[in-house]
Design a protein around this motif. Sequence first.
Motif, PDB file in Angstrom:
ATOM      1  N   ASN A   8     -14.887  27.498   4.421  1.00  0.00           N
ATOM      2  CA  ASN A   8     -16.316  27.267   4.605  1.00  0.00           C
ATOM      3  C   ASN A   8     -16.721  25.989   3.899  1.00  0.00           C
ATOM      4  O   ASN A   8     -16.081  25.575   2.924  1.00  0.00           O
ATOM      5  CB  ASN A   8     -17.127  28.407   3.989  1.00  0.00           C
ATOM      6  CG  ASN A   8     -17.117  29.660   4.810  1.00  0.00           C
ATOM      7  OD1 ASN A   8     -16.237  29.867   5.638  1.00  0.00           O
ATOM      8  ND2 ASN A   8     -18.093  30.517   4.577  1.00  0.00           N
TER       9      ASN A   8
ATOM     10  N   GLU B 260     -22.176  30.228   5.784  1.00  0.00           N
ATOM     11  CA  GLU B 260     -21.416  30.179   7.044  1.00  0.00           C
ATOM     12  C   GLU B 260     -20.726  31.513   7.340  1.00  0.00           C
ATOM     13  O   GLU B 260     -20.128  31.674   8.397  1.00  0.00           O
ATOM     14  CB  GLU B 260     -20.352  29.081   6.985  1.00  0.00           C
ATOM     15  CG  GLU B 260     -20.907  27.691   6.964  1.00  0.00           C
ATOM     16  CD  GLU B 260     -19.801  26.671   6.897  1.00  0.00           C
ATOM     17  OE1 GLU B 260     -19.373  26.204   7.964  1.00  0.00           O
ATOM     18  OE2 GLU B 260     -19.364  26.365   5.768  1.00  0.00           O
ATOM     19  N   THR B 261     -20.790  32.432   6.414  1.00  0.00           N
ATOM     20  CA  THR B 261     -20.145  33.741   6.543  1.00  0.00           C
ATOM     21  C   THR B 261     -21.214  34.820   6.414  1.00  0.00           C
ATOM     22  O   THR B 261     -22.173  34.667   5.660  1.00  0.00           O
ATOM     23  CB  THR B 261     -19.078  33.907   5.436  1.00  0.00           C
ATOM     24  OG1 THR B 261     -18.081  32.904   5.630  1.00  0.00           O
ATOM     25  CG2 THR B 261     -18.417  35.262   5.471  1.00  0.00           C
TER      26      THR B 261
ATOM     27  N   ARG C 206      -9.976  30.413   7.383  1.00  0.00           N
ATOM     28  CA  ARG C 206     -10.714  29.161   7.508  1.00  0.00           C
ATOM     29  C   ARG C 206     -11.445  28.873   6.208  1.00  0.00           C
ATOM     30  O   ARG C 206     -11.671  29.770   5.404  1.00  0.00           O
ATOM     31  CB  ARG C 206     -11.697  29.206   8.674  1.00  0.00           C
ATOM     32  CG  ARG C 206     -12.881  30.100   8.457  1.00  0.00           C
ATOM     33  CD  ARG C 206     -13.811  30.107   9.675  1.00  0.00           C
ATOM     34  NE  ARG C 206     -15.051  30.772   9.368  1.00  0.00           N
ATOM     35  CZ  ARG C 206     -16.162  30.153   8.982  1.00  0.00           C
ATOM     36  NH1 ARG C 206     -16.177  28.850   8.863  1.00  0.00           N
ATOM     37  NH2 ARG C 206     -17.251  30.846   8.719  1.00  0.00           N
TER      38      ARG C 206
ATOM     39  N   ILE D  80      -8.104  35.363   4.768  1.00  0.00           N
ATOM     40  CA  ILE D  80      -9.043  34.291   5.069  1.00  0.00           C
ATOM     41  C   ILE D  80      -8.273  33.234   5.849  1.00  0.00           C
ATOM     42  O   ILE D  80      -7.200  32.811   5.412  1.00  0.00           O
ATOM     43  CB  ILE D  80      -9.630  33.675   3.788  1.00  0.00           C
ATOM     44  CG1 ILE D  80     -10.323  34.743   2.952  1.00  0.00           C
ATOM     45  CG2 ILE D  80     -10.595  32.536   4.132  1.00  0.00           C
ATOM     46  CD1 ILE D  80     -10.706  34.283   1.556  1.00  0.00           C
TER      47      ILE D  80
ATOM     48  N   GLU E 208     -19.054  39.486   3.571  1.00  0.00           N
ATOM     49  CA  GLU E 208     -17.735  39.078   4.076  1.00  0.00           C
ATOM     50  C   GLU E 208     -17.031  38.151   3.086  1.00  0.00           C
ATOM     51  O   GLU E 208     -17.644  37.379   2.358  1.00  0.00           O
ATOM     52  CB  GLU E 208     -17.882  38.358   5.423  1.00  0.00           C
ATOM     53  CG  GLU E 208     -18.407  39.237   6.528  1.00  0.00           C
ATOM     54  CD  GLU E 208     -17.450  40.357   6.915  1.00  0.00           C
ATOM     55  OE1 GLU E 208     -16.231  40.097   6.999  1.00  0.00           O
ATOM     56  OE2 GLU E 208     -17.928  41.478   7.121  1.00  0.00           O
TER      57      GLU E 208
ATOM     58  N   ARG F 176     -19.814  36.773   0.218  1.00  0.00           N
ATOM     59  CA  ARG F 176     -21.208  36.348   0.292  1.00  0.00           C
ATOM     60  C   ARG F 176     -22.114  37.479  -0.199  1.00  0.00           C
ATOM     61  O   ARG F 176     -22.071  38.594   0.310  1.00  0.00           O
ATOM     62  CB  ARG F 176     -21.583  35.943   1.707  1.00  0.00           C
ATOM     63  CG  ARG F 176     -23.010  35.443   1.755  1.00  0.00           C
ATOM     64  CD  ARG F 176     -23.354  34.801   3.035  1.00  0.00           C
ATOM     65  NE  ARG F 176     -24.763  34.447   3.016  1.00  0.00           N
ATOM     66  CZ  ARG F 176     -25.490  34.318   4.098  1.00  0.00           C
ATOM     67  NH1 ARG F 176     -24.933  34.479   5.281  1.00  0.00           N
ATOM     68  NH2 ARG F 176     -26.752  34.014   4.001  1.00  0.00           N
TER      69      ARG F 176
ATOM     70  N   LEU G 262     -13.899  28.481  -0.006  1.00  0.00           N
ATOM     71  CA  LEU G 262     -14.450  27.129   0.087  1.00  0.00           C
ATOM     72  C   LEU G 262     -14.004  26.339  -1.124  1.00  0.00           C
ATOM     73  O   LEU G 262     -13.486  26.903  -2.090  1.00  0.00           O
ATOM     74  CB  LEU G 262     -15.977  27.151   0.201  1.00  0.00           C
ATOM     75  CG  LEU G 262     -16.812  27.916  -0.818  1.00  0.00           C
ATOM     76  CD1 LEU G 262     -16.903  27.235  -2.161  1.00  0.00           C
ATOM     77  CD2 LEU G 262     -18.209  28.099  -0.257  1.00  0.00           C
TER      78      LEU G 262
ATOM     79  N   LEU H 192     -14.793  34.996   1.893  1.00  0.00           N
ATOM     80  CA  LEU H 192     -14.778  33.593   2.297  1.00  0.00           C
ATOM     81  C   LEU H 192     -14.039  32.748   1.284  1.00  0.00           C
ATOM     82  O   LEU H 192     -13.805  33.177   0.152  1.00  0.00           O
ATOM     83  CB  LEU H 192     -16.204  33.069   2.482  1.00  0.00           C
ATOM     84  CG  LEU H 192     -17.075  32.997   1.228  1.00  0.00           C
ATOM     85  CD1 LEU H 192     -17.120  31.571   0.683  1.00  0.00           C
ATOM     86  CD2 LEU H 192     -18.473  33.472   1.549  1.00  0.00           C
TER      87      LEU H 192
ATOM     88  N   TYR I 216     -21.603  28.934   1.505  1.00  0.00           N
ATOM     89  CA  TYR I 216     -21.555  30.399   1.536  1.00  0.00           C
ATOM     90  C   TYR I 216     -22.204  30.961   2.801  1.00  0.00           C
ATOM     91  O   TYR I 216     -21.762  31.952   3.349  1.00  0.00           O
ATOM     92  CB  TYR I 216     -22.269  30.997   0.319  1.00  0.00           C
ATOM     93  CG  TYR I 216     -21.564  30.747  -0.985  1.00  0.00           C
ATOM     94  CD1 TYR I 216     -20.505  31.534  -1.382  1.00  0.00           C
ATOM     95  CD2 TYR I 216     -21.978  29.706  -1.816  1.00  0.00           C
ATOM     96  CE1 TYR I 216     -19.859  31.309  -2.578  1.00  0.00           C
ATOM     97  CE2 TYR I 216     -21.331  29.477  -3.013  1.00  0.00           C
ATOM     98  CZ  TYR I 216     -20.271  30.279  -3.393  1.00  0.00           C
ATOM     99  OH  TYR I 216     -19.639  30.043  -4.573  1.00  0.00           O
TER     100      TYR I 216
END
Length: 101
Positions: free
Chosen positions: A40, A45-46, A38, A36, A50, A66, A54, A52, A43
């Motif tokens: 988020n 945003e992916t 980046r 990973i 995938e 997600r 945050l 993620l 949730y």
Amino acid sequence: IDSYQNIISNIDRQTFDRTGNGRPFVIYVQSKGNRITRLNKSYNETAEGELLALFNHAGYLEIAIRNGRAAELFNLTTTSAVRIIFEDKKEKSNSGQQTLF
């Protein structure tokens, strides 16, 4: 690990920001193949399915898939480690990296 099989770490936003100091990072989950790069804000945003990361409502780093079950898929438990590497902004070589957690 919450009821949705998301991984809730003990890394809070303040510690992440202070240690990272704006540097690029990679979060490794279970292996170097699960990366990973980046954070988020939500949730959605992916793409579905995938991986993620945050910061959740409590302010802790959360790893999720997600609409999936990250802990189950990666066979993670409450004692599993998540590895974060912050890169030196000037160097992209291994010698310019710092391991955080």
